[in-house]
Enzyme design. Structure first.
Site, PDB file in Angstrom:
ATOM      1  N   ASP A 138      48.713  60.108  41.627  1.00 49.13           N
ATOM      2  CA  ASP A 138      49.346  58.800  41.833  1.00 49.13           C
ATOM      3  C   ASP A 138      50.558  58.774  42.751  1.00 49.13           C
ATOM      4  O   ASP A 138      50.940  57.715  43.220  1.00 49.13           O
ATOM      5  CB  ASP A 138      49.742  58.226  40.455  1.00 49.13           C
ATOM      6  CG  ASP A 138      50.046  56.742  40.511  1.00 49.13           C
ATOM      7  OD1 ASP A 138      49.492  56.062  41.390  1.00 49.13           O
ATOM      8  OD2 ASP A 138      50.829  56.268  39.681  1.00 49.13           O
ATOM      9  N   CYS A 192      30.016  44.791  38.523  1.00 49.15           N
ATOM     10  CA  CYS A 192      30.746  43.621  38.027  1.00 49.15           C
ATOM     11  C   CYS A 192      29.860  42.380  37.965  1.00 49.15           C
ATOM     12  O   CYS A 192      30.107  41.482  37.155  1.00 49.15           O
ATOM     13  CB  CYS A 192      31.960  43.339  38.910  1.00 49.15           C
ATOM     14  SG  CYS A 192      33.335  44.487  38.665  1.00 49.15           S
ATOM     15  N   CYS A 195      30.692  38.424  36.869  1.00 51.88           N
ATOM     16  CA  CYS A 195      31.827  38.358  35.929  1.00 51.88           C
ATOM     17  C   CYS A 195      33.155  38.150  36.659  1.00 51.88           C
ATOM     18  O   CYS A 195      33.423  38.786  37.676  1.00 51.88           O
ATOM     19  CB  CYS A 195      31.875  39.644  35.100  1.00 51.88           C
ATOM     20  SG  CYS A 195      33.245  39.698  33.912  1.00 51.88           S
ATOM     21  N   CYS A 198      38.443  39.413  34.527  1.00 53.70           N
ATOM     22  CA  CYS A 198      39.745  39.978  34.896  1.00 53.70           C
ATOM     23  C   CYS A 198      40.547  39.013  35.764  1.00 53.70           C
ATOM     24  O   CYS A 198      41.751  38.833  35.573  1.00 53.70           O
ATOM     25  CB  CYS A 198      39.565  41.317  35.600  1.00 53.70           C
ATOM     26  SG  CYS A 198      38.589  41.256  37.126  1.00 53.70           S
ATOM     27  N   CYS A 218      51.690  39.698  41.339  1.00 54.15           N
ATOM     28  CA  CYS A 218      51.248  40.510  40.207  1.00 54.15           C
ATOM     29  C   CYS A 218      52.431  40.861  39.305  1.00 54.15           C
ATOM     30  O   CYS A 218      53.462  41.347  39.780  1.00 54.15           O
ATOM     31  CB  CYS A 218      50.590  41.783  40.725  1.00 54.15           C
ATOM     32  SG  CYS A 218      50.159  42.970  39.435  1.00 54.15           S
ATOM     33  N   CYS A 245      51.779  44.722  33.060  1.00 53.19           N
ATOM     34  CA  CYS A 245      50.900  43.681  32.514  1.00 53.19           C
ATOM     35  C   CYS A 245      49.522  44.276  32.335  1.00 53.19           C
ATOM     36  O   CYS A 245      49.024  44.983  33.221  1.00 53.19           O
ATOM     37  CB  CYS A 245      50.849  42.484  33.469  1.00 53.19           C
ATOM     38  SG  CYS A 245      49.706  41.163  32.959  1.00 53.19           S
ATOM     39  N   CYS A 248      44.497  41.795  32.942  1.00 50.63           N
ATOM     40  CA  CYS A 248      43.219  41.942  33.646  1.00 50.63           C
ATOM     41  C   CYS A 248      42.433  43.130  33.107  1.00 50.63           C
ATOM     42  O   CYS A 248      41.199  43.089  33.016  1.00 50.63           O
ATOM     43  CB  CYS A 248      43.427  42.041  35.154  1.00 50.63           C
ATOM     44  SG  CYS A 248      44.318  43.504  35.729  1.00 50.63           S
TER      45      CYS A 248
END
Length: 348
Positions: A138, A192, A195, A198, A218, A245, A248
Site C-alpha cells: 500500500d 458486478c 448491481c 456500493c 469520498c 467510511c 460502499c
C-alpha cells in the site's frame, strides 16, 4: 525457467493467514497508465499529490523493478464480526472504519509478506535457483488492485475496490515481486453485473460513474487525507464518521462469502467500536498519541482527528454536546476552531 514451488507457495501463504495467493506478470496491467492519467487529469485525486508523482512506476509495475518476472498477489481478510453500519445510528458516538479499529495493517501484513518471501528464497535455493524479492503493502507506487485482478485474486468492483467470490471485499492486498518465473493464474472477470449497491450506498455521491471515484467527495479521503476545513456542503453528509467510511464495502452482496479474519489484532478494540464524541473531542496531542499508538489513525494527527469529531458533533443533534464544541472555538489550530464554531451553530 519456471520453478515448481507454486503449489507449496500457495499452501505456505494460507498457513501464514492469507485467504488467497495468486500470480501474474508485472506487465499484465497495460490498461493502468491510461486510467491513471485520466484520473489525474480529472483532478479526482484531490490533495493526494503523491498520485501524480512517479506515474511511470505507478502506471507500469514492470518499470518499478525491471528484473522482476512474477508478482505474487495476496489477500488477507479483516472482515468484521459486527455490522459496521450499525454505529451510524448512534450519533453521539464516532464511527471508525473497520480496518482502523485496532493495529495498523501495514505492519501486520508486511511481516507476513516478509516471512513468505524468505521462505520463497529458501525454496528456490533448494531447487538450485536464486530468487530476489521485494515486498509491498500500500505505501509504494504499485497498482495493487489492478495486479490483484490480473492475478485472479478478484475483480475491481464498481466501488473500485477488489471483490472476490471467495471472500467478499473485506481484505488487505499485499504483493511480493520476484525474479523467479512462477506459473501465472488466470485473471478474474468482472462479476458486478447490473448491481449498484456500493454506489447507491455512498453518502456523498462520490461515484461519478461505475468504477470511477471522485476522491474529493469520498468520506475516507475527506476524513483522512484532506487537510483544512471541509466544504460546508459536505460536512452534514459525514454523519458521525470520524475516520474513514465503510458504506460502499458493507453494501457489497459478495460479502455473504466473507472469511473471518485470522489475526485477532484486526478485531476491534472495545474502546474504538463506539467511542463517545465528547471524550474524543477533548484529546490533546499527547492523549491522542497515547490512545492511538500502533493505530493507523495516529498518522493524521490530533488536529485533523478532532476536526472530524467536531463535524460529527455538529451532525449529532445532541444539544448536550454543544458546550464540548464551544470549548474548542478558540483552539490554536484554525481548522479545529472553525469546525468547533460550525458545530456550535448546528446545535444552537
Amino acid at each position: 525457467m519456471e520453478i515448481s514451488v507454486k503449489d507449496d507457495l500457495v499452501k505456505r501463504a494460507l498457513e501464514e493467514g492469507f485467504v488467497s495467493c495468486r500470480v501474474c506478470r508485472p506487465w499484465d496491467v497495460p490498461e493502468v497508465p491510461g486510467r491513471l492519467a485520466a484520473y489525474i487529469d480529472a483532478e479526482y485525486h484531490g490533495q493526494m499529490g503523491w498520485m501524480a508523482e512517479r506515474t511511470h512506476w505507478r502506471g507500469d509495475p514492470a518499470l518499478l523493478w525491471p528484473e522482476a518476472r512474477s508478482v505474487i498477489m495476496l489477500a488477507e481478510s479483516y472482515a468484521p464480526e459486527h455490522d459496521p453500519t450499525e454505529i451510524l445510528q448512534h450519533r453521539e458516538r464516532g464511527a471508525i472504519s473497520v480496518y482502523a479499529q485496532n493495529k495498523d495493517y501495514h505492519d501486520l501484513v508486511k511481516k507476513r509478506l516478509k516471512r513468505l518471501a524468505r521462505w520463497l528464497i529458501e525454496a528456490a535455493k533448494a531447487q538450485g535457483s536464486e530468487a530476489e524479492v521485494k515486498v509491498f503493502v500500500d505505501t509504494a507506487p504499485v497498482p495493487e488492485k489492478a495486479l490483484g485482478q490480473a492475478a485472479g485474486l478478484g475483480w475491481q468492483g464498481k466501488h473500485s475496490n477488489l471483490v472476490s467470490r471467495d471472500w467478499g471485499n473485506w481484505a488487505f492486498i499485499g504483493s511480493v515481486f520476484t525474479t523467479l518465473e512462477l506459473p501465472v493464474d488466470p485473471a478474474e472477470p468482472d462479476r458486478c453485473g447490473s448491481c449498484r449497491s456500493c454506489m447507491d450506498a455512498c453518502p456523498t455521491d462520490a461515484f461519478v460513474a461505475p468504477y470511477q471515484l471522485d476522491a474529493r467527495r469520498c468520506i475516507s479521503y475527506l476524513s483522512i487525507e484532506y487537510k483544512g476545513p471541509i466544504e460546508e456542503e459536505l460536512r452534514g453528509k459525514l454523519g458521525n464518521r470520524i475516520y474513514g467510511c465503510d458504506d460502499c464495502l458493507a453494501a457489497c452482496p459478495w460479502n455473504k462469502f466473507a472469511v473471518a479474519a485470522s489475526d485477532m489484532r484486526y478485531a476491534a478494540r472495545e474502546e474504538l467500536k463506539a467511542p463517545k464524541l465528547a471524550e474524543l473531542a477533548v484529546l490533546d496531542d499527547a492523549a491522542f498519541r497515547a490512545m492511538f499508538s500502533g493505530s493507523p489513525i495516529k498518522r493524521i494527527g490530533r488536529d485533523r482527528f478532532v476536526r472530524n469529531v467536531l463535524y460529527a458533533i455538529g451532525n449529532s443533534q445532541d444539544v448536550s454536546l454543544r458546550p464540548v464544541a464551544q470549548a474548542l472555538t478558540d483552539d490554536p489550530d484554525a481548522t479545529v476552531a472553525d469546525a468547533a464554531r460550525w458545530a456550535t451553530q448546528q446545535l444552537a
